[in-house]
Design a protein around this motif. Structure first.
Motif, PDB file in Angstrom:
ATOM      1  N   ARG A 182      -6.072  12.290  86.860  1.00 54.44           N
ATOM      2  CA  ARG A 182      -4.644  12.191  86.557  1.00 54.44           C
ATOM      3  C   ARG A 182      -4.023  10.981  87.241  1.00 54.44           C
ATOM      4  NH1 ARG A 182      -2.263  17.852  88.051  1.00 54.44           N
ATOM      5  NH2 ARG A 182      -0.290  16.840  87.491  1.00 54.44           N
ATOM      6  N   LEU A 183      -4.522  10.624  88.427  1.00 54.94           N
ATOM      7  CA  LEU A 183      -4.016   9.427  89.100  1.00 54.94           C
ATOM      8  C   LEU A 183      -4.235   8.174  88.252  1.00 54.94           C
ATOM      9  CD1 LEU A 183      -5.148   9.946  92.816  1.00 54.94           C
ATOM     10  CD2 LEU A 183      -2.805   9.945  91.945  1.00 54.94           C
ATOM     11  N   CYS A 214       0.771  11.145  96.203  1.00 51.09           N
ATOM     12  CA  CYS A 214       0.441  12.562  95.987  1.00 51.09           C
ATOM     13  C   CYS A 214       1.524  13.274  95.185  1.00 51.09           C
ATOM     14  CB  CYS A 214       0.244  13.254  97.334  1.00 51.09           C
ATOM     15  SG  CYS A 214      -1.236  12.738  98.219  1.00 51.09           S
ATOM     16  N   ALA A 215       2.784  12.952  95.470  1.00 51.98           N
ATOM     17  CA  ALA A 215       3.887  13.585  94.761  1.00 51.98           C
ATOM     18  C   ALA A 215       3.839  13.255  93.276  1.00 51.98           C
ATOM     19  CB  ALA A 215       5.216  13.140  95.358  1.00 51.98           C
ATOM     20  N   ALA A 216       3.392  12.059  92.951  1.00 52.07           N
ATOM     21  CA  ALA A 216       3.346  11.631  91.548  1.00 52.07           C
ATOM     22  C   ALA A 216       2.305  12.402  90.749  1.00 52.07           C
ATOM     23  CB  ALA A 216       3.055  10.134  91.467  1.00 52.07           C
ATOM     24  N   VAL A 217       1.287  12.949  91.409  1.00 55.10           N
ATOM     25  CA  VAL A 217       0.244  13.685  90.702  1.00 55.10           C
ATOM     26  C   VAL A 217       0.794  14.955  90.077  1.00 55.10           C
ATOM     27  CG1 VAL A 217      -1.996  14.816  90.929  1.00 55.10           C
ATOM     28  CG2 VAL A 217      -1.502  12.764  92.233  1.00 55.10           C
ATOM     29  N   GLY A 218       1.877  15.472  90.630  1.00 55.19           N
ATOM     30  CA  GLY A 218       2.460  16.691  90.094  1.00 55.19           C
ATOM     31  C   GLY A 218       3.162  16.492  88.779  1.00 55.19           C
ATOM     32  N   SER A 219       3.435  15.218  88.383  1.00 61.02           N
ATOM     33  CA  SER A 219       4.104  14.949  87.113  1.00 61.02           C
ATOM     34  C   SER A 219       3.088  14.920  85.997  1.00 61.02           C
ATOM     35  CB  SER A 219       4.842  13.605  87.173  1.00 61.02           C
ATOM     36  OG  SER A 219       3.914  12.550  87.355  1.00 61.02           O
ATOM     37  N   ARG A 220       3.615  14.939  84.759  1.00 63.60           N
ATOM     38  CA  ARG A 220       2.742  14.846  83.588  1.00 63.60           C
ATOM     39  C   ARG A 220       3.144  13.625  82.788  1.00 63.60           C
ATOM     40  NH1 ARG A 220       2.100  20.279  80.249  1.00 63.60           N
ATOM     41  NH2 ARG A 220       1.345  18.681  78.857  1.00 63.60           N
ATOM     42  N   PRO A 221       2.660  12.434  83.225  1.00 62.45           N
ATOM     43  CA  PRO A 221       3.062  11.220  82.523  1.00 62.45           C
ATOM     44  C   PRO A 221       2.545  11.192  81.093  1.00 62.45           C
ATOM     45  CG  PRO A 221       1.222  10.756  83.954  1.00 62.45           C
ATOM     46  CD  PRO A 221       1.636  12.185  84.229  1.00 62.45           C
ATOM     47  N   GLU A 222       3.389  10.864  80.164  1.00 56.27           N
ATOM     48  CA  GLU A 222       2.984  10.717  78.768  1.00 56.27           C
ATOM     49  C   GLU A 222       2.898   9.239  78.437  1.00 56.27           C
ATOM     50  OE1 GLU A 222       2.910  14.806  78.248  1.00 56.27           O
ATOM     51  OE2 GLU A 222       2.187  13.204  76.961  1.00 56.27           O
ATOM     52  N   LYS A 223       1.855   8.837  77.748  1.00 54.64           N
ATOM     53  CA  LYS A 223       1.730   7.436  77.359  1.00 54.64           C
ATOM     54  C   LYS A 223       2.799   7.077  76.341  1.00 54.64           C
ATOM     55  CE  LYS A 223      -3.081   6.507  78.340  1.00 54.64           C
ATOM     56  NZ  LYS A 223      -4.275   5.802  77.900  1.00 54.64           N
ATOM     57  N   GLU A 224       3.416   5.944  76.569  1.00 54.84           N
ATOM     58  CA  GLU A 224       4.441   5.507  75.634  1.00 54.84           C
ATOM     59  C   GLU A 224       3.802   5.010  74.348  1.00 54.84           C
ATOM     60  OE1 GLU A 224       6.857   2.590  77.445  1.00 54.84           O
ATOM     61  OE2 GLU A 224       7.660   3.930  78.974  1.00 54.84           O
ATOM     62  N   VAL A 225       4.438   5.325  73.241  1.00 55.87           N
ATOM     63  CA  VAL A 225       4.015   4.791  71.951  1.00 55.87           C
ATOM     64  C   VAL A 225       5.146   3.927  71.443  1.00 55.87           C
ATOM     65  CG1 VAL A 225       3.295   5.331  69.621  1.00 55.87           C
ATOM     66  CG2 VAL A 225       2.594   6.811  71.487  1.00 55.87           C
ATOM     67  N   SER A 226       4.876   2.624  71.349  1.00 55.42           N
ATOM     68  CA  SER A 226       5.949   1.702  71.009  1.00 55.42           C
ATOM     69  C   SER A 226       6.451   1.945  69.597  1.00 55.42           C
ATOM     70  CB  SER A 226       5.451   0.259  71.123  1.00 55.42           C
ATOM     71  OG  SER A 226       4.372   0.051  70.257  1.00 55.42           O
TER      72      SER A 226
END
Length: 303
Positions: free
Chosen positions: A224-225, A281-293
């Motif tokens: 996830r990182l 470490c705090a950022a790992v708790g998020s669920r980043p979605e890849k942007e689709v232009s």
């Protein structure tokens, strides 16, 4: 399965599960026995197979360059079959060689045997792009290269896809490659049954079942990182510190962690300030979605 126009979808699964067969049905190298496959709303079975294939880019692990043709002739082959004038073909070859970081004046007249494996793969990608197809099929195109060349080709391909936004079906057995490249991942069981079809972040955070979790492995957090860029993380200390090990804004958090561990530090410098281990470490708790232009090429949706 719906593949939106402009997205890269990765088929991943064990050997023999039907990844390549499923992909080959799209350009009818394998004929479907039932159901429908539509590209831009058109059923592929209603189209002439040769005409269909000339409008779909295709890149494979063995590259498949014609040894008796030069690099320029290999890249220009499909445009020539489509009846493009020679001047237009020459201009397209120059454009694509530059796009895949091969100097046109140096490489256009060479033969495949005069290229390294990585250079041949770049030419293979350029040939797949030659006629500007709305859809590309890629069957483990980097699988035969060494790890260093493979990573470099993956990075170049990520750069190209951000620029071109093609609809791409990409086959691999490497889940880390799927995470790195894919807007979405289809995890396949035997017989091409879909175990899960979602974004890399969603699959890593919430695998559908034990089969998918087994594919991910024990290091889901590290994987996830790799989805989060340094530039996406809020920086608590905006003052640069040149004494710290440095990472770029485009680097992944996994790369930033590697830098921290290599230097025995819990901080590293970025163009925006100081990134801390706690913020990472705090950022790992998020669920980043890849942007689709927006503004992706129309007619490239595959179903």
């Amino acid at each position: 399965m719906d593949i939106p126009a402009g997205e890269l979808v990765v088929f991943v699964g064990p050997s023999g599960c039907g990844k390549t067969t499923t992909m080959k049905m799209i350009n009818r190298l394998v004929e479907p026995t039932s159901g429908e496959i539509r590209i831009g709303g058109k059923d592929v079975l209603s189209l002439d197979p040769d005409e269909l294939r000339r409008h779909i880019g295709y890149a494979i692990q063995q590259v498949g360059l014609f040894p008796h043709l030069t690099v320029a002739q290999n890249i220009g082959l499909v445009p020539k079959l489509l009846g493009w004038p020679q001047a237009k073909i020459d201009a397209r070859v120059e454009e694509l060689l530059a796009l895949v970081s091969l100097e046109p004046s140096t490489f256009r007249g060479r033969y495949p045997r005069q290229l390294s494996g990585g250079q041949q793969q770049r030419v293979g990608v350029a040939r797949a792009l030659a006629a500007d197809p709305p859809v590309m099929l890629m069957d483990e195109p980097f699988g035969a290269t060494d790890p260093i060349t493979r990573e470099h080709l993956q990075n170049e391909f990520v750069r190209l896809q951000k620029q071109l936004r093609k609809t791409i079906i990409f086959v691999t057995h490497d889940f880390e490659e799927a995470i790195k490249l894919g807007d979405r991942i289809a995890v396949l069981r035997e017989g091409s049954h879909i175990a899960q079809y979602d974004t890399p972040a969603a699959i890593l955070s919430d695998p559908a079942d034990d089969y998918v979790a087994g594919f991910i492995g024990q290091d889901a957090t590290l994987k996830r990182l790799a989805l989060v860029r340094v530039s996406d993380v809020p920086i608590a200390d905006p003052l640069p510190d040149a004494a710290l090990p440095q990472v770029t804004g485009d680097a992944s958090l996994r790369e930033a962690l590697d830098v921290m561990l290599a230097h025995g530090s819990d901080r590293c410098g970025t163009p925006s300030g100081v990134l801390t281990y706690a913020a990472l470490c705090a950022a790992v708790g998020s669920r980043p979605e890849k942007e689709v232009s927006e503004g992706v090429m129309s007619g490239g949706e595959v179903r």
